[in-house]
Design a protein around this motif. Structure first.
Motif, PDB file in Angstrom:
ATOM      1  N   LYS A   1      45.408  40.196  34.814  1.00 48.74           N
ATOM      2  CA  LYS A   1      44.699  39.111  34.128  1.00 48.74           C
ATOM      3  C   LYS A   1      44.163  38.078  35.121  1.00 48.74           C
ATOM      4  N   PHE A   2      44.930  37.783  36.179  1.00 50.45           N
ATOM      5  CA  PHE A   2      44.443  36.875  37.219  1.00 50.45           C
ATOM      6  C   PHE A   2      43.174  37.431  37.846  1.00 50.45           C
ATOM      7  N   GLY A   3      43.189  38.712  38.179  1.00 50.44           N
ATOM      8  CA  GLY A   3      42.009  39.350  38.769  1.00 50.44           C
ATOM      9  C   GLY A   3      40.799  39.252  37.864  1.00 50.44           C
ATOM     10  N   ARG A   4      41.015  39.478  36.564  1.00 59.73           N
ATOM     11  CA  ARG A   4      39.901  39.398  35.618  1.00 59.73           C
ATOM     12  C   ARG A   4      39.318  38.000  35.593  1.00 59.73           C
ATOM     13  N   TYR A   5      40.167  36.984  35.447  1.00 57.51           N
ATOM     14  CA  TYR A   5      39.647  35.613  35.366  1.00 57.51           C
ATOM     15  C   TYR A   5      38.960  35.200  36.658  1.00 57.51           C
ATOM     16  N   LEU A   6      39.517  35.583  37.779  1.00 60.99           N
ATOM     17  CA  LEU A   6      38.918  35.231  39.062  1.00 60.99           C
ATOM     18  C   LEU A   6      37.534  35.859  39.200  1.00 60.99           C
TER      19      LEU A   6
END
Length: 160
Positions: free
Chosen positions: A139-144
């Motif tokens: 999820k962090f990767g997606r938002y970034l």
């Protein structure tokens, strides 16, 4: 009920509640409810560029906690899924998820299949904390990536 919802949405729209709004929207969007959190994250960052990292962090936390709720719902829904136990699609998905283990939760960011994936990981009783960690990473990767890409496509000025 409608008046209460309108008041809540107006309160969350206030600028001083921007990060809390991102958290709530990100949390809800990670459950099985159909809601996308990227517009809220992008809108906040577009209006307040200095909140890029806090918004990414808050969105990741909210979305991960929502995914963890889906995991718990899946863990508790063991008997409901037993109805589809013999379908070939279900059996293939179970074999795939059991093979990958908690690492399958890296894909929790995917549209359509990501949220149910968290629930199925819980239903399979995969370890909670490794699943939560992999959910957070995905999820962090997606938002970034999504927020950085949107800022690149819409650099300065208003959103068209």
């Amino acid at each position: 009920m409608e008046l209460w919802l309108d008041q809540l949405l107006q309160w969350l729209a206030l600028p001083q509640h921007g990060l809390s709004t991102v958290f709530v929207v990100s949390f809800i969007s990670a459950t099985l409810l159909p809601l996308g959190s990227e517009p809220a994250v992008f809108g906040l960052v577009k209006l307040n560029p200095e909140l890029f990292w806090p918004a990414i962090g808050v969105a990741t936390a909210g979305n991960t906690l929502g995914g963890m709720l889906s995991w718990w719902m899946g863990w508790g829904a063991h008997s409901a899924v037993d109805k589809w136990r013999d379908s070939t699609t279900h059996l293939r998905a179970l074999v795939w998820l059991e093979k990958l283990g908690p690492k399958a939760c890296l894909l929790s960011w995917l549209p359509v299949v990501g949220d149910p994936l968290c629930a199925v990981a819980g239903w399979l009783k995969q370890p909670f904390w490794p699943c939560a960690l992999y959910m957070a990473i995905g999820k962090f990767g997606r938002y970034l990536v999504m927020t950085a890409a949107l800022l690149w496509f819409f650099p300065q000025g208003g959103i068209a």
